[in-house]
Design a protein around this motif. Structure first.
Motif, PDB file in Angstrom:
ATOM      1  N   ARG A   8       0.856  -1.190   0.000  1.00  0.00           N
ATOM      2  CA  ARG A   8       0.000   0.000   0.000  1.00  0.00           C
ATOM      3  C   ARG A   8       0.889   1.235   0.000  1.00  0.00           C
ATOM      4  NH1 ARG A   8      -3.439   3.403   3.629  1.00  0.00           N
ATOM      5  NH2 ARG A   8      -5.478   3.553   2.597  1.00  0.00           N
ATOM      6  N   ALA A  17      -2.170   5.567  -3.971  1.00  0.00           N
ATOM      7  CA  ALA A  17      -1.618   5.195  -5.279  1.00  0.00           C
ATOM      8  C   ALA A  17      -1.632   3.693  -5.499  1.00  0.00           C
ATOM      9  CB  ALA A  17      -0.203   5.735  -5.426  1.00  0.00           C
ATOM     10  N   LEU A  18      -1.392   2.926  -4.430  1.00  0.00           N
ATOM     11  CA  LEU A  18      -1.405   1.465  -4.506  1.00  0.00           C
ATOM     12  C   LEU A  18      -2.176   0.923  -3.314  1.00  0.00           C
ATOM     13  CD1 LEU A  18       2.362   0.774  -5.376  1.00  0.00           C
ATOM     14  CD2 LEU A  18       0.435   0.783  -6.978  1.00  0.00           C
ATOM     15  N   GLU A  19      -2.993  -0.082  -3.551  1.00  0.00           N
ATOM     16  CA  GLU A  19      -3.804  -0.665  -2.483  1.00  0.00           C
ATOM     17  C   GLU A  19      -3.781  -2.181  -2.589  1.00  0.00           C
ATOM     18  OE1 GLU A  19      -5.092  -0.719   0.655  1.00  0.00           O
ATOM     19  OE2 GLU A  19      -6.184   1.119   0.158  1.00  0.00           O
ATOM     20  N   GLY A  40      -1.154   3.717 -11.295  1.00  0.00           N
ATOM     21  CA  GLY A  40      -0.201   3.329 -10.260  1.00  0.00           C
ATOM     22  C   GLY A  40       0.993   2.544 -10.782  1.00  0.00           C
ATOM     23  N   THR A  43       4.377   4.196  -9.881  1.00  0.00           N
ATOM     24  CA  THR A  43       4.538   4.128  -8.426  1.00  0.00           C
ATOM     25  C   THR A  43       4.941   2.725  -7.994  1.00  0.00           C
ATOM     26  OG1 THR A  43       2.895   5.873  -8.108  1.00  0.00           O
ATOM     27  CG2 THR A  43       3.407   4.500  -6.197  1.00  0.00           C
ATOM     28  N   GLY A 213      -4.949   1.700  -8.717  1.00  0.00           N
ATOM     29  CA  GLY A 213      -4.001   1.300  -7.688  1.00  0.00           C
ATOM     30  C   GLY A 213      -4.131  -0.133  -7.217  1.00  0.00           C
ATOM     31  N   ARG A 214      -4.999  -0.898  -7.849  1.00  0.00           N
ATOM     32  CA  ARG A 214      -5.188  -2.306  -7.483  1.00  0.00           C
ATOM     33  C   ARG A 214      -4.877  -3.211  -8.671  1.00  0.00           C
ATOM     34  NH1 ARG A 214      -8.273  -3.414  -2.878  1.00  0.00           N
ATOM     35  NH2 ARG A 214      -9.139  -1.571  -1.844  1.00  0.00           N
TER      36      ARG A 214
END
Length: 243
Positions: A8, A17-19, A40, A43, A213-214
């Motif tokens: 995350r 940004a990321l999950e 994302g 990132t 982000g997923r």
């Protein structure tokens, strides 16, 4: 080679940004991360290279957890190569010195040995005559080929490529992707954030679709491009392939 587990990343402005991103890259694999701009992708690569701190989750590189803040990041990065969308060459150095810098400063090669390796790499990317030229005298495609040579100069275990054709004119994209194809054929382990769907279909061993982000879907190129499971993946592919 490298594993991201439940990563995350939240930026200071609150943007997630990321999950819960998980990704496994085995030695010799070519993983293409695809998705719209802002999904994302960059990132994720910057987290894998420890240029960004993760807020949760674990990153393991060559069997060792590297997301621990106590890890020597410079040592970890010395075993990775990264190529950026905007080249990021040092403008005050010649092409030869750009490529030789990391082997000299990080791996402590002698100037003669570092320059010999740099010249070999310039031959490999088709630019031996540009050794004494500064980056501002090169085309975008030439700069990106030099950036790729620089990333390979430390003989990295893993190469990360961040939208390396996005800033190039269309006629220059092919010459850069041809080099990446050569690296793939040699068994180089790579993770690419890319908009080049044809390249991903032809070269990737694994395609990862990032959305918001997923990781919405991952699989072989045939699975992703021929029979995607998720409607969002199908929408994305319809749009980019139409373009």
């Amino acid at each position: 080679m490298i594993v991201a587990q439940n990563v995350r990343k939240v930026f200071p402005n609150g943007h997630v940004a990321l999950e819960d991103v998980s990704l496994t890259v085995d030695a010799g694999e070519i993983v293409c991360v695809v998705g719209r701009s802002g999904a994302g992708k960059s990132t994720l690569l910057r987290c894998l290279n420890l240029l960004e701190d993760v807020d949760d989750g674990v990153i393991t590189f060559q069997g060792r957890e590297v997301s621990d803040p106590r890890v020597d990041r410079r040592e970890v990065r010395s075993r990775m190569g990264m190529v950026f969308q905007s080249y990021n060459l040092f403008p005050h150095l010649t092409v030869l010195d750009n490529i030789a810098l990391a082997p000299r400063k990080v791996h402590r090669l002698s100037r003669a040995d570092a320059h010999a390796r740099a010249r070999d790499l310039l031959e490999r990317v088709g630019l031996p005559e540009k050794a004494t030229v500064h980056p501002d005298r090169l085309s975008g495609g030439q700069q990106q080929r030099v950036a790729l040579a620089r990333a390979l100069a430390t003989e990295p275990a893993l190469v990360l490529l961040d939208e390396i054709t996005a800033a190039l004119d269309p006629e220059l994209v092919g010459e850069v992707l041809a080099l990446v194809r050569d690296l793939a054929s040699e068994g180089t382990t790579m993770v690419l954030a890319t908009h080049e769907m044809g390249f991903a279909r032809d070269v990737a061993t694994q395609v990862c679709f990032l959305d918001g982000g997923r990781v919405l879907e991952r699989g072989t190129p045939d699975e992703i491009f021929t029979a995607p499971r998720e409607e969002r993946t199908r929408q994305f592919l319809r749009r980019v392939l139409a373009d």
